[in-house]
Design an enzyme around this catalytic site. Structure first.
Site, PDB file in Angstrom:
ATOM      1  N   THR A  96       0.840  -1.189   0.000  1.00 49.14           N
ATOM      2  CA  THR A  96       0.000   0.000   0.000  1.00 49.14           C
ATOM      3  C   THR A  96       0.877   1.242   0.000  1.00 49.14           C
ATOM      4  O   THR A  96       2.107   1.161   0.112  1.00 49.14           O
ATOM      5  CB  THR A  96      -0.977   0.013   1.191  1.00 49.14           C
ATOM      6  OG1 THR A  96      -1.997   1.011   0.953  1.00 49.14           O
ATOM      7  CG2 THR A  96      -0.274   0.320   2.501  1.00 49.14           C
ATOM      8  N   MET A 165      -6.274  -1.255   5.239  1.00 47.84           N
ATOM      9  CA  MET A 165      -5.959  -1.714   6.593  1.00 47.84           C
ATOM     10  C   MET A 165      -4.985  -2.875   6.564  1.00 47.84           C
ATOM     11  O   MET A 165      -5.023  -3.713   5.658  1.00 47.84           O
ATOM     12  CB  MET A 165      -7.227  -2.149   7.333  1.00 47.84           C
ATOM     13  CG  MET A 165      -8.167  -1.010   7.593  1.00 47.84           C
ATOM     14  SD  MET A 165      -9.582  -1.484   8.587  1.00 47.84           S
ATOM     15  CE  MET A 165     -10.415   0.109   8.679  1.00 47.84           C
ATOM     16  N   CYS A 195      -2.791  -3.275  -2.491  1.00 45.64           N
ATOM     17  CA  CYS A 195      -3.247  -4.438  -1.726  1.00 45.64           C
ATOM     18  C   CYS A 195      -3.369  -5.689  -2.590  1.00 45.64           C
ATOM     19  O   CYS A 195      -4.072  -6.635  -2.243  1.00 45.64           O
ATOM     20  CB  CYS A 195      -4.572  -4.152  -1.012  1.00 45.64           C
ATOM     21  SG  CYS A 195      -4.476  -2.728   0.094  1.00 45.64           S
TER      22      CYS A 195
END
Length: 235
Positions: A96, A165, A195
């Site tokens: 990311t 996340m 991701c």
């Protein structure tokens, strides 16, 4: 029981510096737990300390421990040209981007004081972002097979990620966390497969609203939502 969390706004901080600080707080809590386990008298047990760190970073790409290096589309020279750094780190998830205009959140929580369920933990972090988006009239959602928060999550073609996340949890102590795109330069996502997801776009709060947003204002709303959802007070 009143849970207390120490909040710190680290500002725009080098990734390596924030990572080292997380590791320090994480290690302190793990050491407390280990010492308590070896102390038979509960009256002598020490308490762990919960922290919530907010910050942003200069342009940086981070790769989770199970990630794919080939998802970084820049070589060393390309990183220099874009004034970006690159770190392989000890969180879950793939590659990311972090940069100015994001709210990066690092909860150093002892989940034994909240709930011992890592999936519930991730869903609660997502819910805090979803509630914050709702305060700006934007519907955030989830995609079953992916972690994070999405816009138009129910439409496979239009779905776009607004918050990534990736966490680490050991002895129920957490570190790493989330990156919420508020006013980020989204062009930096063009140099990775975010991701590891090849068919979904990335967006920001500013892009969705079509106007500038006060990052500090968003941060304050997000803090309140996290405190309410996790049921804690700020120390």
């Amino acid at each position: 029981m009143t849970r207390e969390v120490i909040f710190e706004d680290l500002g725009n901080i080098e990734y390596s510096e924030a990572w080292a600080y997380q590791e320090k707080l994480f290690a302190e809590n793990v050491a407390v737990k280990m010492a308590n386990r070896n102390e038979p008298d509960p009256a002598l047990h020490r308490a762990t300390v919960n922290h919530l760190l907010f910050c942003s970073h200069p342009h940086v790409y981070t790769l989770g421990k199970s990630g794919h290096e080939e998802y970084l589309l820049l070589d060393e020279e390309g990183l220099k040209q874009h004034d970006a750094s690159y770190f392989k780190i000890n969180r879950g998830g793939d590659i990311t981007y972090h940069g100015p205009g994001q709210i990066v959140g690092y909860p150093i929580f002892d989940l034994e004081l909240f709930f011992t369920d890592i999936h519930r933990y991730l869903r609660t972090l997502e819910e805090a972002i979803i509630l914050t988006l709702a305060e700006y009239g934007i519907k955030g959602g989830r995609i079953k097979e992916y972690t994070g928060v999405w816009i138009d999550s129910e439409d496979p073609v239009k779905a776009r990620k607004i918050c990534a996340m990736g966490v680490k949890c050991s002895r129920w102590i957490t570190m790493h966390g989330f990156a919420f795109n508020v006013a980020a330069d989204l062009s930096y996502f063009d140099h990775i497969i975010p991701c590891g997801i090849k068919d979904k776009d990335v967006t920001s709060l500013e892009k969705e609203l079509g106007r500038t947003v006060d990052v500090q204002e968003v941060q304050e709303k997000l803090k309140i939502n996290l405190a309410n959802l996790f049921d804690f007070d700020f120390a």
